[in-house]
Design an enzyme around this catalytic site. Sequence first.
Site, PDB file in Angstrom:
ATOM      1  CG  ASP A 114      -1.878  -1.172   1.258  1.00 13.08           C
ATOM      2  OD1 ASP A 114      -2.243  -1.646   0.174  1.00 13.08           O
ATOM      3  OD2 ASP A 114      -2.222  -1.612   2.366  1.00 13.08           O
ATOM      4  CE  LYS A 115      -0.066   8.599  -0.642  1.00 12.98           C
ATOM      5  NZ  LYS A 115      -1.128   9.636  -0.617  1.00 12.98           N
TER       6      LYS A 115
END
EC number: 5.4.99.-
Length: 303
Positions: free
Chosen positions: A138-139
């Site tokens: 994820d970011k």
Amino acid sequence: MEKKEHIIQSEQVNERIDKIVSTINADWSRTQVQQWIKEGHVTVNGQTVKTKYKGVLNDVVAIEVPEAVELDVEAEEMDLDIYYEDQDVIVVNKPKGMVVHPAPGHVTGTLVNGLMAHCKDLSGINGVMRPGIVHRIDKDTSGLLMVAKNDAAHESLVNQLVAKTVTRKYKALVHGSIPHDYGTIEAPIGRDTKDRQSMAVVDKGKHAVTHFHVLERIAGYTYIECQLETGRTHQIRVHMKYIGYPLVGDPKYGPRKTLDICGQALHAGLLGFEHPRTGEYLEFEAPLPKEYEQLLDTLRNNR
């Protein structure tokens, strides 16, 4: 579009069509061929078939090789933290806040933009010329990712993920004091029926298993290491919420009152896999980002 024709020989009888086609050209991976079959680019005796079709002597196999589609993403020079690189694989340490792959709202500044500037010879699985992202994080999760530089490497790494032989360990900080030192969460994950933008443990979800052990208990929080057996979207975040210990800072799955650290406290710290060409087991470890270490130190000092 390039066209190829092949007559099935006696030694290929009863072999799956995807395996037969993938042996015609050394540059064609089995994963790539399976996609061509699904899209109707492979026919047997003039008829489309499924990947499980088994060859019959003298079958005429026709293959239409689709042209690779350029990914409309600009290469951007950036200072990538590369832990390992050779002709087949790159292992990169992604910083928190960086998106892995371009998407609406994030078309620049992604890891893929940087990879395209760093290296031109990256995998084109499924007929799309894209830097070979094998798995994603994820970011706002930092840590290690493996990237394939050719289709054969891509297929090998994906197969290792499917076979659950890739080692992936994450460090996480969660709310609450977990009473037991070790645990395994086995609960299926799918789209949240109440929020399609989120994942959740649902009855008809995909099989998901997370192992964890406690590293330290700190003033109402627990610092843990998680090892993934499967790789579902947001798996650790969803599983820890499910058992009542959501990740600190998690804007999607965490509690309303959490520490403001601009995203979940999660770091993909260890990655191990077999090299797709040599078969040698490689393992890499990235230390916690400084801000993560500082968070832990602050909590320890405030006990």
